[in-house]
Design an enzyme around this catalytic site. Structure first.
Site, PDB file in Angstrom:
ATOM      1  N   CYS A 337     107.391  37.208  63.138  1.00 52.97           N
ATOM      2  CA  CYS A 337     107.972  38.542  63.314  1.00 52.97           C
ATOM      3  C   CYS A 337     107.329  39.144  64.552  1.00 52.97           C
ATOM      4  O   CYS A 337     107.394  38.539  65.608  1.00 52.97           O
ATOM      5  CB  CYS A 337     107.762  39.391  62.072  1.00 52.97           C
ATOM      6  N   ARG A 342     105.462  41.001  58.423  1.00 56.36           N
ATOM      7  CA  ARG A 342     106.760  40.848  57.761  1.00 56.36           C
ATOM      8  C   ARG A 342     107.110  39.365  57.599  1.00 56.36           C
ATOM      9  O   ARG A 342     107.773  38.962  56.654  1.00 56.36           O
ATOM     10  CB  ARG A 342     107.854  41.559  58.555  1.00 56.36           C
TER      11      ARG A 342
END
Lengths: 392, 415
Positions: A337, A342
């Site tokens: 990410c 994430r």
């Protein structure tokens, strides 16, 4: 040598000739063997960290730009990574709390949150789920002024101070859809904590959807006995490994040609390179180059959670979603990410819920998009980033 | 000096020759027709745009293998049993020719060879104890079963019926190899060096070294070189042409050059020569579907280059290559009256099967066979090709010395 058989030793003349031939054969053989030894010794890549020494032929023609930092670790496989029941429901946790002391039940409950100012969830310092302890993801997980995690010894110290034993069940939750809790779960797995669960839906589910109680009391727990292992590099990808895949994919015209799935979990606009990073929100996560790693498949993390509860979708739906997007689960996967948190959320879904072999490339776009020379695919149709027309 | 010249045997033309020739023409037509179809459809769903080319390269190899007797089993048997090294020169020449072409191709793709930019598609493999063990098993399996894997593919159409149980054994051997793979990989192969001779040395030095080694071997082998039978004066008429093309063994030099050139062409357009990928895919796909194997095999599916399988449900270009070898070998053998059914018994079939298992196991662990690892490996300047080849020669040498091939197939070897 063969000369003795073919030339009958009848006169001194031929004998001299035979001796001469033997000498030539010996010298030729020695020269050949010497060259062979030199060439073979030279031909393996043991000297990778010093690519310009030893040969002379490569100096000045190419230089390695990817930094060669040594990160201690080992490849332990996925046995102690994959967990039978990776998710804890809020009901389950509430029952455990009703039963009394979590520590006595072998459970360690941790809040790992980001505390963004725009969050409508209560920060830990004001109130939190009963018996939860707080871990600050940046200060406590990483070395000061270095983009690397604390050492295994330091992790042992941290884990013991949180009361983690070898057989503890660690339950993590946090705000913002468990982003940093998932990140923490990956770090805990990296150092060999075996039973790590996420509270499905995180603080959002507990506080806003279920409307359960929060308390101010901070628990005190006795020290644990957990000993961290070296980092398990089977769940962590570094830039050189990703570079190999990226080059293979770039050569195939940006197709996912390599036998490893690259999953980009950022937004579609970030993936194409239409936009960069909003510096107002994500200060320090900016990238000079916009786009994605060639051959990466874009599945935004939001697609795998239920919008209302924040819980993960059922496993089959998650699997179908990725397969539809083009992920081939016959191959291992690397998720990235911007800074790795994430991607950890996606790692949790693919590795822990689906049981696949997945690595987090925690360098992610904030490393890749600032690196000199690495291949980048920008499918927005224009040059972007600092060296593009839309850069600022 | 007077020289005894044995007159050439009259060839004549019998009714059987008409039939044989007709069948050969039909097989050739089938081959060309198939190639035409694959070219017209671009190999859609049948191996892709290189399918037709690889089928034809396979056909070329089939002709060369059959007419030049480019067969590692036969060549090593001649060497170790009859003290005749002549067939070895075809192998040496094929390595020399192929590697020069490889060097030319490499130099355009990887101008500065280093240890970290080894061409991923060439068969350059780790050198470890596993490679030696695999080579020894392969060599032994070759002696027992009466051929290497490529040899069986071209000798089967010649009527070598033991090739059928042998090839079945190969499929089983691959399966066993897959089951052992995790162990062999984690104990031996993981972390083993991958010596690529041009790395850090440049292509010139690598070419010179390998040429030097080939010349040295060639000079040394001259000691086992029996006298050549002379032939009388002759005019090159149709009969002589027929004799030279279909009856006499093609010269080692021509055969080796041909194989080398086809190897270059195959690597340039598609992938290095090898005959085991499709066969091992058969084993692997079957076992994966039966649930005996994991979908993902560490090492094998990551970065190892070789002639071993991926899970597939379709024919690959490698399958077309194999089909080309078998069909063309049949078409080339027929006009020379070289298709003769050999007797297969329960005993010699079971030894062929057992030998086949060793072949398959060795080819799995070694990531290829005499063609895929030894030939394509030495072409690519991989030390692994030489090590695998040396292990095979050692095992085959011992096997032939102890007469294992005769014990495995009593009565099959008259001379």
């Amino acid at each position: 040598m063969s000369t003795e058989e073919t030339t009958p030793p009848t006169s001194t003349g031929t004998r001299k000739g035979a001796a001469g031939k033997t000498a030539i054969a010996v010298i030729a053989t020695a020269a050949l063997a010497g060259t062979a030894g030199f060439v073979v010794a030279n031909s393996t890549n043991d000297g990778a960290e010093t690519p310009t020494t030893g040969s002379g032929t490569t100096a000045g023609e190419a230089a390695a730009t990817v930094t060669d930092v040594e990160i201690p670790g080992e490849n332990r496989g996925f046995d102690d990574v994959h967990t039978d029941e990776p998710l804890a429901t809020t009901d389950w946790l509430a029952e455990r709390l009703d039963e009394g002391d979590l520590h006595e039940q072998g459970i360690v409950l941790l809040d790992v949150s980001e505390n963004l100012p725009n969050s409508d969830l209560t920060p830990y310092s004001e109130a939190h789920i009963p018996q939860a302890q707080y871990v600050e993801w940046s200060e406590e997980f990483t070395q000061p002024n270095t983009r690397e995690f604390i050492s295994a010894d330091e992790f042992t110290e941290l884990a013991q101070s949180l009361g983690i034993n070898d057989d503890s069940t660690v339950v993590l939750y946090g705000d913002n859809n468990n982003w940093f809790a998932a990140y923490a779960s990956w770090v805990f797995n990296l150092y060999g904590v075996e039973d790590v669960k996420l509270l499905d839906g995180g603080l959002h589910k507990w506080e806003l959807y279920d409307e359960r109680e929060l308390v101010e009391e901070v628990p005190a727990v006795p020290a644990g006995n957990f000993e961290a292992e070296a980092q398990n590099h089977d769940i962590r990808a570094f830039q050189p490994e990703v570079l190999e895949l990226a080059e293979e994919n770039a050569e195939a015209g940006g197709e996912a040609a390599a036998a490893v799935n690259l999953v980009d979990i950022r937004s579609a606009e970030e993936h194409t390179g239409e936009i960069g990073v909003d510096p107002d929100i994500f200060q320090g996560e900016g990238a000079a180059i916009w786009g994605h790693i060639p051959g990466s498949i874009n599945v935004t993390w939001t697609q795998i959670v239920d919008e209302e509860t924040g819980e993960f979708l059922p496993a089959e739906e998650i699997r179908a979603l990725y397969e539809d997007a083009g992920v081939n689960f016959d191959n291992p996967t690397i998720a990235y990410c911007r800074i790795g948190e994430r991607a950890s959320h996606t790692w949790y879904a693919l590795s822990q819920i689906l049981g696949e072999e997945v690595k987090v490339y925690d360098g992610s776009w904030s490393e890749w998009g600032n690196s000199v020379g690495v291949p980048v695919a920008n499918t927005s149709g224009q040059r972007a980033g600092l060296w593009g027309q839309s850069g600022d | 000096m007077t020289v005894q010249v044995r007159p050439d045997r009259e060839l004549g033309w019998t009714r059987a020759d008409t039939i044989r020739t007709a069948v050969a023409v039909a097989v050739a037509a089938l081959l060309l027709g198939l190639a035409g179809y694959l070219a017209a459809t671009d190999g859609e769903g049948l191996g892709g745009s290189n399918a037709a080319l690889m089928l034809l390269i396979g056909a070329g190899l089939g002709i060369l293998f059959e007419r030049g007797r480019y067969c590692f089993f036969c060549v090593f048997r001649d060497l170790f049993e009859k003290k005749n090294s002549r067939g070895m020169y075809a192998i040496l020449v094929s390595i020399a020719v192929g590697m020069i072409g490889y060097a030319a191709i490499f130099s355009t793709r990887v101008p500065t060879p280093r240890g970290d930019n080894i061409p991923a598609d060439a068969h350059i493999a780790p050198v470890s104890a596993a490679l030696v063990i695999a080579g020894l098993a392969f060599g032994l399996g070759m002696v027992l079963s009466g051929g290497c894997i490529a040899g069986h593919l071209y000798r089967l159409p010649e009527g070598h019926l033991r090739s059928i149980p042998a090839l079945c054994g190969v499929v089983v051997g691959f399966g066993l190899g897959f089951l052992n793979w995790d162990f062999m990989y984690s104990h031996f192969i993981l972390g083993a060096p991958v010596p690529w001779l041009p790395a850090g040395n440049g292509y010139v030095l690598a070419v010179l070294l390998q040429l030097g080694a080939l010349v040295a071997i060639g000079v040394w082998l001259l000691r086992w070189n029996p006298q050549v039978q002379g032939r009388g004066n002759r005019t090159v008429d149709a009969t002589e042409l027929r004799r030279v093309v279909f009856f006499k063994r093609w010269p080692a030099l021509a055969t080796g050059t041909g194989v080398g050139l086809l190897a270059i062409l195959a690597y340039y357009k598609d992938q290095p020569l090898g005959v085991t990928q499709q066969i091992s895919s058969l084993s692997r796909t079957g076992m994966t579907e039966a649930g005996w194997l994991d979908q993902f095999m560490p090492g094998l599916d990551e970065r190892l280059a070789g002639c071993v399988a991926v899970v597939t449900h379709t024919i690959t270009t490698n399958g077309w290559l194999i089909l080309g070898i078998a069909l063309a070998s049949l078409a080339a053998a027929l006009p020379g009256r070289r298709v003769r059914l050999e007797k297969a018994t329960v005993f010699n079939s079971s030894t062929a099967f057992a030998g086949g298992i060793l072949l398959g196991w060795g080819a799995m662990i070694g990531l290829g066979c005499t063609i895929g690892v030894m030939l394509s490996g030495t072409h690519a300047f991989a030390l692994s090709g030489w090590v695998f080849g040396a292990a095979i020669v050692v095992a085959a040498g011992l096997g032939f010395r102890f007469g294992l091939h005769r014990k495995a197939a009593p009565g099959a070897f008259s001379d």
